[in-house]
Design a protein around this motif. Structure first.
Motif, mmCIF file in Angstrom:
data_model
loop_
_atom_site.group_PDB
_atom_site.id
_atom_site.type_symbol
_atom_site.label_atom_id
_atom_site.label_comp_id
_atom_site.label_asym_id
_atom_site.label_seq_id
_atom_site.Cartn_x
_atom_site.Cartn_y
_atom_site.Cartn_z
ATOM 1 N N ASP A 1 -10.351 -1.886 -0.595
ATOM 2 C CA ASP A 1 -10.639 -3.048 0.248
ATOM 3 C C ASP A 1 -12.030 -4.030 0.152
ATOM 4 O OD1 ASP A 1 -7.883 -2.561 1.008
ATOM 5 O OD2 ASP A 1 -8.468 -1.702 2.807
ATOM 6 N N LYS B 1 0.818 -1.301 -0.025
ATOM 7 C CA LYS B 1 0.100 -0.025 -0.141
ATOM 8 C C LYS B 1 0.854 1.427 0.109
ATOM 9 C CE LYS B 1 -4.009 -1.925 2.282
ATOM 10 N NZ LYS B 1 -4.850 -1.912 0.739
ATOM 11 N N HIS C 1 -12.538 -7.788 -0.580
ATOM 12 C CA HIS C 1 -12.887 -8.584 0.739
ATOM 13 C C HIS C 1 -14.196 -9.058 0.361
ATOM 14 C CE1 HIS C 1 -9.060 -7.160 2.994
ATOM 15 N NE2 HIS C 1 -8.994 -8.500 2.433
ATOM 16 N N ALA D 1 -6.274 -7.146 -2.352
ATOM 17 C CA ALA D 1 -6.472 -6.436 -1.209
ATOM 18 C C ALA D 1 -5.368 -5.519 -0.674
ATOM 19 C CB ALA D 1 -7.444 -7.101 -0.419
ATOM 20 N N GLU E 1 -10.691 2.233 1.870
ATOM 21 C CA GLU E 1 -11.579 1.477 2.150
ATOM 22 C C GLU E 1 -12.721 0.624 1.102
ATOM 23 O OE1 GLU E 1 -14.218 2.622 5.303
ATOM 24 O OE2 GLU E 1 -12.637 2.846 6.702
#
Length: 202
Positions: free
Chosen positions: A56, A18, A60, A92, A53
């Motif tokens: 992700d 990241k 996910h 992710a 988010e």
């Protein structure tokens, strides 16, 4: 850095982190797509960029749930899922995902305007999305970022469209996963030139 060097540096990298300047990466994707050619300058490519988010959640929840449901529907053994889940967790772990779409409304409009080439516009649209995604990928590699291109469409199309309010005419074509390279990549192998190229006149 020469263009050919940039192409050589663009590789499929799966160990991603990241450590990404999200604003710079986003601006780079936008400019690369903006500068990418398209048939009749139709500019059919559309891009949804997910960070934080939202990125992700894509891997996910959206991809994981939709893919698991499809695998179950097809009777794929449960033992296969753990490896698939590990792969999705790897995506992710990256910094962002750029989802590439083609606007089919533009394609249909061109088919109506130029009936002589109607059968070609869907093909040219596919070429456009390939050009745009690889141009973005190459430009990101110049920033020192790694990426890999995934194709979980059409399994995730409906959920992505509902979650991010995507217009009905946008057709999802690929997902570019982008992050900081966390491992070296092996040398790339190439097929023999004589099997790939023909040159006349030299």
């Amino acid at each position: 850095m020469s263009f050919l060097t940039s192409l050589a540096n663009r590789r499929s990298i799966y160990a991603l982190g990241k450590a990404v300047d999200l604003e710079k990466a986003t601006a780079t994707i936008k400019e690369a797509v903006r500068q990418s050619p398209s048939a009749f300058n139709s500019q059919t490519s559309r891009v949804l960029i997910l960070t934080g988010e939202a990125h992700d959640n894509l891997w996910h929840n959206i991809v994981a749930k939709d893919l698991k449901a499809e695998m179950d529907r097809q009777g794929v053994p449960e033992s296969v899922w753990s490896g698939t889940q590990e792969k999705l967790d790897g995506f992710a772990a990256a910094g962002l995902t750029a989802l590439f779409f083609e606007d089919t409304a533009v394609v249909k409009n061109l088919q109506e305007q130029f009936p002589l080439y109607a059968d070609n516009f869907p093909v040219w649209s596919e070429q456009s999305t390939g050009i745009a995604s690889v141009n973005a990928w190459t430009a990101l590699s110049e920033l020192g970022l790694g990426a890999n291109l995934q194709h979980y469409n059409p399994v995730i199309n409906d959920t992505v469209a509902k979650t991010y309010d995507i217009p009905e005419s946008w057709d999802l074509r690929g997902q570019l996963v982008v992050g900081s390279p966390e491992a070296d990549v092996s040398a790339k192998a190439f097929m023999a030139d004589e099997d790939r190229f023909k040159v006349f006149g030299l």
